[in-house]
Scaffold this motif. Structure first.
Motif, short mmCIF file in Angstrom:
data_model
loop_
_atom_site.label_atom_id
_atom_site.label_comp_id
_atom_site.label_asym_id
_atom_site.label_seq_id
_atom_site.Cartn_x
_atom_site.Cartn_y
_atom_site.Cartn_z
N ILE A 104 27.73 40.22 33.28
CA ILE A 104 28.63 39.08 33.45
C ILE A 104 29.93 39.38 32.70
CG2 ILE A 104 27.66 37.85 31.44
CD1 ILE A 104 27.96 35.23 33.09
N ASP A 105 31.06 38.93 33.25
CA ASP A 105 32.35 39.17 32.61
C ASP A 105 32.46 38.43 31.28
OD1 ASP A 105 33.12 40.78 34.64
OD2 ASP A 105 34.57 39.39 35.54
N GLY A 106 33.34 38.92 30.43
CA GLY A 106 33.50 38.31 29.11
C GLY A 106 34.62 37.30 29.05
N ASP A 107 35.06 36.79 30.20
CA ASP A 107 36.17 35.83 30.18
C ASP A 107 35.77 34.48 30.78
OD1 ASP A 107 35.87 36.55 32.78
OD2 ASP A 107 37.91 37.35 33.05
N LEU A 108 34.47 34.29 30.94
CA LEU A 108 33.92 33.01 31.43
C LEU A 108 34.33 32.68 32.87
CD1 LEU A 108 34.61 31.29 28.06
CD2 LEU A 108 32.31 31.52 29.03
N GLN A 109 34.76 33.69 33.63
CA GLN A 109 35.10 33.40 35.03
C GLN A 109 33.85 33.31 35.89
OE1 GLN A 109 38.62 36.35 35.58
NE2 GLN A 109 39.16 34.49 36.68
N HIS A 110 32.79 34.00 35.46
CA HIS A 110 31.51 33.91 36.17
C HIS A 110 30.74 32.72 35.64
CE1 HIS A 110 31.82 38.54 36.84
NE2 HIS A 110 32.51 37.86 37.74
N GLN A 219 38.69 29.89 36.71
CA GLN A 219 39.97 30.37 36.20
C GLN A 219 39.72 31.02 34.85
OE1 GLN A 219 42.36 30.53 38.34
NE2 GLN A 219 43.92 29.31 37.33
N ARG A 220 40.47 32.08 34.56
CA ARG A 220 40.42 32.65 33.23
C ARG A 220 41.27 31.75 32.34
NH1 ARG A 220 40.64 37.42 30.04
NH2 ARG A 220 39.74 38.90 31.49
N SER A 221 40.69 31.24 31.24
CA SER A 221 41.50 30.32 30.43
C SER A 221 42.23 31.04 29.30
CB SER A 221 40.65 29.17 29.90
OG SER A 221 39.62 29.67 29.10
MN MN Z 1 38.38 38.10 34.81
#
Ligand code: MN
Ligand code: GDD
Length: 377
Positions: A104-110, A219-221
């Motif tokens: 899973i990505d580390g930017d909370l987009q997933h 969205q990437r915050s």
């Molecule tokens: Mn991303």
């Protein structure tokens, strides 16, 4: 003796069932939030999270380790002198032992709230991999700009043509796979670029029994995307590797492609210096050669070896070594061509053979001595 065996049993009471692999590059403000999100959605599951950080300048790794000192479910795998989403994910998975691996990505987009369902579907044993899909009915890309949506769709179509899969979202970086299915493919993964899922599907042996679950790409915050600019080229490298990698290393093809551009640079510089600036021919030719070697070096550094990109002093040292390697390559080129020509080989063939020998030489040297030197800070 007795004591240690009791400890062993105690530890075995809650073995980790799920390892969550999170590749990170400059995600310092996000790592804490990722752990909180996992903690909230994985209640009742025995899990761990492994952040694989490529020595981010914002010191993501430090932030992860400080979380890890308070929470043993958190681990940090820091890689130095390397870049690359796929290889990060693969190494993170290889550093763990649990029967299920999530990426899973580390930017909370997933959407991490999908993880428990992914896990329960895998536990049933009928699937090897469960994939979060933005393009399955019910999924979505949030408010992505139109251009990005169309690029993504185009890349998806291309992947269907090249690698036979009917996945709705082959570019997804969000999935969960069984250890067995992963291990069976680990040696065949190409590690290039960021299309790890595609790579898993394209890598022998046998197909993967998969299931897709829709989710809304968020969205990437905080922080920014790293994949936008390099995405196209890396994607081309991966497809190339899957198509021709068996016959020729894809990096060699990229190297030859850059070399071809170098010839154009050379001729353009020569025309400019000799015809326009009216310098002497030898001076112009020498300057054009240096210019072409420099552009070849710079392009190989950002394209062919982007995962091992040199910067600062290392760039300068690499450039000097590259020019030295190319000079020897040029001698070999002329030597072989001359030899063949003297043996009555047709001039064009003799010339091409010289170029090929020079290219292989330059590639072999660069690969070993320029972009694979041990990395010291
Ligand atoms: Mn991303
Ligand atoms: N270790 C490591 N090394 N991590 C990286 C690197 C790298 O070189 N490059 C990016 N990452 C991490 C980021 O920190 C982030 O956690 C994750 O990989 C995804 O990177 P983003 O930069 O946020 O990518 P994106 O949002 O543009 O791309 C998303 O969509 C793609 C499909 O269009 C991701 O979900 C991709 O996985 C997906 O393929």
């Amino acid at each position: 003796m007795e004591r240690s065996s009791r400890n062993f049993k105690e530890n075995m009471a809650s073995p980790v069932e799920l390892s969550v692999i999170v590749p990170t590059y400059n995600e310092r403000p996000n790592v804490g939030r990722v752990v909180e999100a996992l903690d909230a959605s994985l209640a009742g599951i025995s899990w761990e999270v492994i952040f694989v950080d490529d020595d981010s300048p914002d010191r993501t790794a430090e932030a992860v380790r400080s979380l890890a000192r308070r929470d043993r479910r958190v681990r940090c795998l820091q890689r130095i002198g390397r870049r690359g989403l796929s290889s990060a994910v693969i190494e993170g998975a290889l550093s763990s032992s649990s029967p299920y691996i999530a990426v899973i990505d580390g930017d909370l987009q997933h959407d991490e709230r999908l993880l428990p369902e992914m896990l329960s579907r895998l536990r049933e044993g009928r699937h090897d991999i469960v994939i979060g899909s933005r393009y399955a009915p019910g999924g979505g890309t949030g408010n992505w700009e139109k251009s990005r949506v169309s690029v993504s769709r185009w890349a998806t179509r291309l992947s269907r043509a090249v690698i036979h899969t009917d996945l709705s979202d082959p570019m997804s970086g969000f999935f969960m796979i069984t250890r067995d299915a992963f291990s069976a493919r680990a040696r065949n993964l190409s590690t290039l670029g960021f299309k790890i899922l595609l790579d898993l599907f394209a890598s022998a042996p046998g197909g993967l029994r998969y299931l897709e679950l829709p989710y809304q790409f968020r969205q990437r915050s905080l922080g920014e995307s790293k994949l936008d600019t390099q995405a196209m080229w890396e994607y081309a490298m991966l497809l190339g590797d899957k198509l021709f990698g068996r016959f020729v290393p894809i990096r060699f093809l990229a190297f030859v492609f850059v070399g071809g551009l170098g010839v154009l640079v050379h001729l353009a510089l020569l025309a400019l210096l000799y015809r326009v600036a009216e310098l002497g021919f030898v001076t112009s030719q020498a300057a054009a050669t240096l210019g072409a070697m420099t552009s070849n070096f710079a392009l190989n550094n950002v394209l062919t070896y982007r995962d091992k990109r040199l910067r600062g002093w290392r760039w300068l040292r690499g450039w000097i070594s590259f020019c030295a390697a190319c000079s020897i390559g040029a001698l070999a080129n002329v030597g072989i061509a001359y030899f063949l020509f003297e043996m009555d080989t047709q001039w064009l063939l003799a010339g091409l053979a010289g170029v090929l020998v020079g290219a292989v030489w330059n590639f072999a040297l660069s690969q070993t001595y320029i972009w694979n030197r041990p990395h010291r800070a």
